[in-house]
Design an enzyme around this catalytic site. Structure first.
Site, short mmCIF file in Angstrom:
data_model
loop_
_atom_site.label_atom_id
_atom_site.label_comp_id
_atom_site.label_asym_id
_atom_site.label_seq_id
_atom_site.Cartn_x
_atom_site.Cartn_y
_atom_site.Cartn_z
CD GLU A 60 -1.88 -2.25 1.50
OE1 GLU A 60 -2.60 -3.12 1.13
OE2 GLU A 60 -0.59 -2.61 1.76
CG HIS A 129 -10.45 -7.30 7.30
ND1 HIS A 129 -9.48 -7.74 8.13
CD2 HIS A 129 -10.03 -7.35 6.05
CE1 HIS A 129 -8.61 -8.48 7.45
NE2 HIS A 129 -9.02 -8.12 5.90
#
Length: 324
Positions: A60, A129
């Protein structure tokens, strides 16, 4: 008018802007041949090729830095975080580069980048998450932050974000992708700095955003049957906060409830309360009620997960308590 899922509304916005402007491209994990984890980029790689719908490694910080560099050179990248939680790994690039380079370069660079993807508390996705990152990013100078809540505003906001010359973070909720709504056939854009007055009322102002808009509306339907008259505002813009729309509402109702999925400590509601206390305290006839998630990592257990976020019955109870 045609019925469209939210993920398709986002896909339409991306497709339309890529078709109009060759500088617009998409990058992220599994956005290409797989079509995105929630199918927002489905079939776009076949239409535009692998260089404009670019699959990246699981890195990322690297692909965020690459996107910011591309934006500096005149391209308009759309970065999809497979899950917005993963973008914490690119926090340095988003804050020190995307948010600041226009300022630290003395205006020599613009950073027309859109960072978008699913977030929020889903259904048993586990703590890592189920992040709500809006409060994390809200303090970063130079960013614009919006949260979509319907297919209509999802499409209009994304198109506006792609054309904006500043970095924009678009938060989508993982449980709203299958929401369906009629969209106009003509092209439209929505402002990135305005709240939406969802329902006019006179008794109490309820401010919310993202998935909580739908919990608020469920509560409102029951409240209306019982004779209550709430005014509902969907924030849409989380940075900057459209405090003018909220204050205009308070001139009528003089009572405020804020409903968010964000954590209570340092959340979006905390910032709204601070701004109201600074400039509009005299409009209040009662203390502001803040309905926020618990300050704990989201449990995996379904019942415990449900207990951490706000539900319509809590909103109904808060309205009744505030009025009486």
């Amino acid at each position: 008018m045609s019925q469209v899922f939210m993920f398709d509304a986002l896909r339409e916005a991306t497709d339309e802007e890529m078709q109009k402007d060759d500088s617009v491209f998409v990058l992220g994990e599994d956005v290409g041949h797989y079509g995105g984890s929630y199918k927002v980029t489905k079939d776009l790689s076949a239409k535009y090729g692998d260089l404009r719908v670019l699959d990246t490694p699981i890195a990322e910080n690297s692909f965020m830095g690459m996107a910011i560099g591309a934006a500096i050179t005149g391209l308009r990248p759309i970065v999809e975080g497979m899950n917005m939680s993963f973008l914490l790994l690119a926090f340095n690039q988003i804050s020190n580069n995307a948010g600041m380079l226009r300022y630290t370069s003395g205006g020599n660079f613009t950073i027309p980048i859109v960072i978008r993807g699913p977030g929020g508390v889903g259904r048993q996705l586990g703590a890592e998450h189920s992040q709500r990152l809006e409060a994390y990013f809200q303090a970063i100078p130079g960013l614009k932050i919006v949260a979509c809540s319907t297919p209509y505003n999802a499409k209009g906001l994304l198109k506006s974000a792609i054309r904006d010359n500043n970095p924009v973070i678009l938060f989508e909720h993982v449980l709203l992708y299958n929401l369906k709504e009629e969209l106009p056939d003509h092209e439209y854009f929505l402002p990135l700095d305005k709240a939406e007055l969802v329902r006019q009322g006179n008794q109490v102002t309820i401010v919310t955003y993202s998935r909580m808009r739908h919990h608020v509306m469920q509560a409102t339907n029951q409240l209306i049957e019982e004779g209550y008259d709430p005014e509902i505002i969907d924030l849409i813009s989380l940075k900057p906060i459209d405090i003018n729309t909220i204050s205009r509402s308070l001139m009528k109702t003089h009572k405020l409830i804020i409903v968010e999925e964000c954590m209570k400590t340092g959340g979006i509601a905390a910032e709204i309360i601070a701004q109201i206390n600074d400039d509009y305290f005299d409009l209040l006839d009662a203390p502001i009620i803040r309905l926020s998630s618990h300050d704990i990592p989201t449990p995996y257990n379904g019942n415990l997960e449900k207990a951490t976020v706000i539900h319509p019955d809590q909103i109904i109870q808060a309205v009744k308590e505030l009025i009486y």
